[in-house]
Design a protein around this motif. Structure first.
Motif, PDB file in Angstrom:
ATOM      1  N   THR A  29       8.754  65.043  17.279  1.00 51.88           N
ATOM      2  CA  THR A  29       7.834  64.244  16.466  1.00 51.88           C
ATOM      3  C   THR A  29       6.408  64.776  16.590  1.00 51.88           C
ATOM      4  O   THR A  29       5.663  64.811  15.601  1.00 51.88           O
ATOM      5  CB  THR A  29       7.884  62.768  16.893  1.00 51.88           C
ATOM      6  OG1 THR A  29       9.232  62.275  16.774  1.00 51.88           O
ATOM      7  CG2 THR A  29       6.975  61.919  16.015  1.00 51.88           C
ATOM      8  N   ALA A  52      -0.856  60.068  12.146  1.00 52.34           N
ATOM      9  CA  ALA A  52      -0.236  59.451  13.315  1.00 52.34           C
ATOM     10  C   ALA A  52      -0.298  57.929  13.221  1.00 52.34           C
ATOM     11  O   ALA A  52       0.686  57.237  13.525  1.00 52.34           O
ATOM     12  CB  ALA A  52      -0.930  59.941  14.596  1.00 52.34           C
ATOM     13  N   GLU A  89       2.219  56.707  10.491  1.00 51.74           N
ATOM     14  CA  GLU A  89       3.617  56.743  10.930  1.00 51.74           C
ATOM     15  C   GLU A  89       3.884  55.675  11.986  1.00 51.74           C
ATOM     16  O   GLU A  89       4.976  55.084  12.009  1.00 51.74           O
ATOM     17  CB  GLU A  89       3.970  58.133  11.465  1.00 51.74           C
ATOM     18  CG  GLU A  89       3.988  59.201  10.386  1.00 51.74           C
ATOM     19  CD  GLU A  89       4.652  60.487  10.842  1.00 51.74           C
ATOM     20  OE1 GLU A  89       5.232  60.507  11.952  1.00 51.74           O
ATOM     21  OE2 GLU A  89       4.595  61.480  10.092  1.00 51.74           O
ATOM     22  N   LEU A  90       2.915  55.413  12.852  1.00 49.42           N
ATOM     23  CA  LEU A  90       3.093  54.394  13.879  1.00 49.42           C
ATOM     24  C   LEU A  90       3.193  52.998  13.262  1.00 49.42           C
ATOM     25  O   LEU A  90       4.089  52.217  13.600  1.00 49.42           O
ATOM     26  CB  LEU A  90       1.940  54.443  14.882  1.00 49.42           C
ATOM     27  CG  LEU A  90       1.956  53.369  15.984  1.00 49.42           C
ATOM     28  CD1 LEU A  90       3.218  53.493  16.837  1.00 49.42           C
ATOM     29  CD2 LEU A  90       0.701  53.468  16.853  1.00 49.42           C
ATOM     30  N   LEU A 108       6.455  50.470  13.253  1.00 49.57           N
ATOM     31  CA  LEU A 108       6.408  49.102  13.774  1.00 49.57           C
ATOM     32  C   LEU A 108       6.826  48.086  12.716  1.00 49.57           C
ATOM     33  O   LEU A 108       7.545  47.128  13.011  1.00 49.57           O
ATOM     34  CB  LEU A 108       5.003  48.786  14.288  1.00 49.57           C
ATOM     35  CG  LEU A 108       4.543  49.583  15.520  1.00 49.57           C
ATOM     36  CD1 LEU A 108       3.092  49.256  15.858  1.00 49.57           C
ATOM     37  CD2 LEU A 108       5.441  49.294  16.723  1.00 49.57           C
TER      38      LEU A 108
END
Length: 218
Positions: A67, A105, A108-109, A113
Motif C-alpha cells: 500500500t 493518503a 484513501e484512509l 473507514l
C-alpha cells in the motif's frame, strides 16, 4: 546572438522517490517471498486473495508495504498528470508532490473507514472487509504498472499523453478484472444484499470519482 533562457528541471527528487518505491517493493519481496509470488500473478490467479483474505489482513506488513508502494507511485503519477495536462499552474517542486501524497493518503484512509463503517452498520464486516481487501490488493498491483509509467514519463516519453492514457487503461483493466472476479466468487453472499451493494458502489466508489472529475474539469 540573443541569449535564450533555458529552464532545467531537476529530477533528483523524482529519482529518489522512484528509488524509494522500488526499495519498499523489494523489501516486501525479500521479507515475504511466498506472499509476493502469489501477489505477482494476482490478475491471473486468485490464490493471493483466497489465502490472505482473513482477519488482520489490513495490518499485515506485506499489505502495508504494498500500500505504501502504491501511495508513493500513484501520487507521483497524479503529480505528473497534473503537469502534463497543466491542470494547475506549473509547479515542479517536491512540496507539491507531498501535498498530492497527503491528500491521496487522507482520501484513501477516509474512504477505508467509511467502507468499514458501512460493513458495521449492515452487520457484515467480514464480507465488506473481504471486498475492500480484494479491491486494495488489485489497486496495489496496478501500482506496478503506474511505476513503469512514471519511469517512462520522467526519463523516456517525457510529457507523453499517450503513456498516461495507456497506463490509465491498463489500471482500469486490472481493477475491472478484480471486481469481476470478486462478484463471481461472492455472488451468493452478495445476492441478499444486492441493493445495499449498489448503494455502496454509488456512494463510496462512483461518487468520489465523479466529484474529483467535476472539480478537475471545472
Amino acid at each position: 546572438m540573443n541569449p535564450i533562457e533555458k529552464t532545467i528541471t531537476s529530477l533528483d527528487w523524482m529519482t529518489i522517490t522512484l528509488f524509494l518505491g522500488l526499495v519498499v517493493l523489494a523489501l516486501g519481496k525479500y521479507l515475504y517471498h511466498k506472499k509476493f509470488l502469489n501477489f505477482i500473478i494476482l490478475p491471473f490467479n486468485d490464490k493471493y486473495i483466497l489465502l490472505h483474505n482473513k482477519k488482520g489482513q489490513f495490518s499485515h506488513w506485506f499489505h502495508l508495504l504494498l500500500t505504501l508502494f502504491q501511495l508513493i507511485n500513484l501520487s507521483l503519477f497524479i503529480f505528473l498528470v497534473i503537469q502534463v495536462f497543466e491542470i494547475i499552474p506549473n509547479d515542479e517542486s517536491v512540496l507539491s508532490y507531498f501535498i498530492v501524497l497527503g491528500f491521496l493518503a487522507l482520501f484513501e484512509l477516509v474512504k477505508f473507514l467509511l467502507q468499514m463503517f458501512t460493513g458495521f452498520v449492515f452487520d457484515n464486516t467480514s464480507l465488506i472487509g473481504g471486498f475492500i481487501f480484494s479491491k486494495i490488493s488489485y489497486l496495489n498491483y496496478s501500482s506496478i504498472i503506474i511505476s513503469i509509467a512514471n519511469i517512462l514519463l520522467i526519463y523516456i516519453t517525457t510529457s507523453s499523453k499517450t503513456t498516461i492514457y495507456v497506463a490509465i487503461i491498463l489500471v482500469f483493466i486490472i481493477n475491472g478484472i478484480g471486481v469481476a472476479k470478486l462478484l463471481k466468487n461472492h455472488q451468493k453472499a452478495l445476492f441478499p444484499y444486492f441493493m445495499y451493494f449498489i448503494l455502496y458502489l454509488c456512494t463510496l466508489e462512483i461518487a468520489p470519482l465523479v466529484l474529483i472529475g467535476s472539480y478537475l474539469k471545472g
